[in-house]
Design a protein around this motif. Structure first.
Motif, mmCIF file in Angstrom:
data_model
loop_
_atom_site.group_PDB
_atom_site.id
_atom_site.type_symbol
_atom_site.label_atom_id
_atom_site.label_comp_id
_atom_site.label_asym_id
_atom_site.label_seq_id
_atom_site.Cartn_x
_atom_site.Cartn_y
_atom_site.Cartn_z
ATOM 1 N N SER A 81 -33.154 25.504 -29.250
ATOM 2 C CA SER A 81 -33.194 25.679 -30.704
ATOM 3 C C SER A 81 -31.813 25.567 -31.350
ATOM 4 O O SER A 81 -31.609 26.075 -32.451
ATOM 5 C CB SER A 81 -33.804 27.038 -31.047
ATOM 6 N N ASP A 82 -30.875 24.920 -30.681
ATOM 7 C CA ASP A 82 -29.531 24.832 -31.235
ATOM 8 C C ASP A 82 -29.340 23.639 -32.157
ATOM 9 O O ASP A 82 -28.538 23.688 -33.085
ATOM 10 C CB ASP A 82 -28.497 24.777 -30.098
ATOM 11 N N TYR A 83 -30.056 22.566 -31.902
ATOM 12 C CA TYR A 83 -29.979 21.364 -32.725
ATOM 13 C C TYR A 83 -31.399 20.927 -33.065
ATOM 14 O O TYR A 83 -32.305 21.022 -32.231
ATOM 15 C CB TYR A 83 -29.255 20.231 -31.976
ATOM 16 N N TRP A 84 -31.553 20.420 -34.313
ATOM 17 C CA TRP A 84 -32.892 20.076 -34.790
ATOM 18 C C TRP A 84 -32.918 18.700 -35.424
ATOM 19 O O TRP A 84 -31.939 18.260 -36.039
ATOM 20 C CB TRP A 84 -33.342 21.095 -35.848
ATOM 21 N N GLY A 85 -34.073 18.045 -35.288
ATOM 22 C CA GLY A 85 -34.330 16.821 -36.020
ATOM 23 C C GLY A 85 -34.917 17.137 -37.383
ATOM 24 O O GLY A 85 -35.124 18.306 -37.730
ATOM 25 N N GLN A 86 -35.251 16.095 -38.118
ATOM 26 C CA GLN A 86 -35.738 16.272 -39.483
ATOM 27 C C GLN A 86 -37.251 16.444 -39.544
ATOM 28 O O GLN A 86 -37.787 16.852 -40.570
ATOM 29 C CB GLN A 86 -35.337 15.077 -40.360
ATOM 30 N N GLY A 87 -37.923 16.149 -38.457
ATOM 31 C CA GLY A 87 -39.367 16.339 -38.380
ATOM 32 C C GLY A 87 -40.159 15.080 -38.671
ATOM 33 O O GLY A 87 -39.699 14.179 -39.381
ATOM 34 N N THR A 88 -41.348 15.035 -38.104
ATOM 35 C CA THR A 88 -42.277 13.936 -38.365
ATOM 36 C C THR A 88 -43.667 14.532 -38.559
ATOM 37 O O THR A 88 -44.079 15.428 -37.814
ATOM 38 C CB THR A 88 -42.258 12.895 -37.236
ATOM 39 N N GLN A 89 -44.378 14.040 -39.557
ATOM 40 C CA GLN A 89 -45.677 14.602 -39.912
ATOM 41 C C GLN A 89 -46.770 14.042 -39.010
ATOM 42 O O GLN A 89 -46.866 12.823 -38.815
ATOM 43 C CB GLN A 89 -46.018 14.280 -41.372
ATOM 44 N N VAL A 90 -47.590 14.934 -38.485
ATOM 45 C CA VAL A 90 -48.793 14.562 -37.750
ATOM 46 C C VAL A 90 -49.986 15.163 -38.486
ATOM 47 O O VAL A 90 -50.026 16.375 -38.721
ATOM 48 C CB VAL A 90 -48.749 15.079 -36.302
ATOM 49 N N THR A 91 -50.922 14.303 -38.849
ATOM 50 C CA THR A 91 -52.120 14.754 -39.547
ATOM 51 C C THR A 91 -53.344 14.295 -38.766
ATOM 52 O O THR A 91 -53.485 13.100 -38.485
ATOM 53 C CB THR A 91 -52.180 14.193 -40.976
#
Length: 118
Positions: free
Chosen positions: A105-115
């Motif tokens: 949990s030290d570095y994160w991406g911006q995220g991608t939506q899954v629906t």
């Protein structure tokens, strides 16, 4: 450190998606990697983590359906999602850490939506 997720989208229940997370600015082969997800109004939860040595861990809700893997040569971690359910709908985030943990949990991406539609 930069983590860039891709592969999200809209899929029908029972379908499959493969998420990718390309890492840069990180010594990838010694980093623990993970996937988290956050649905609207809910906290961000671990989906799967994988140690630098390749040992995986999964949330109970995805065991037997999702598979995390890594390609150290490509500095990429994947999340293969099969048997998708509407409750899998969320923003999926890639995470990394140099600590030997299956919950990085030290570095994160911006995220991608899954629906996932029913």
């Amino acid at each position: 450190v930069q983590l860039v997720e891709s592969g999200g989208g809209l899929v029908q229940a029972g379908g499959s998606l493969r998420l990718s997370c390309a890492a840069s600015g990180i010594i990838f082969n010694i980093a623990a990697m993970g996937w988290y997800r956050q649905a609207p109004g809910k906290q961000r939860d671990l989906v799967a983590g994988i140690l630098a040595q390749g040992v995986p861990q999964y949330a109970d809700s995805v065991k037997g359906r999702f598979t995390i893997s890594r390609d150290n040569a490509k500095k990429t971690v994947y999340l293969q999602m099969n048997g998708l359910k509407p409750e899998d709908t969320a923003v999926y985030y890639c995470a990394a850490s140099y600590r030997p943990t299956q919950t990085p949990s030290d570095y994160w991406g911006q995220g991608t939506q899954v629906t996932v539609s029913s």
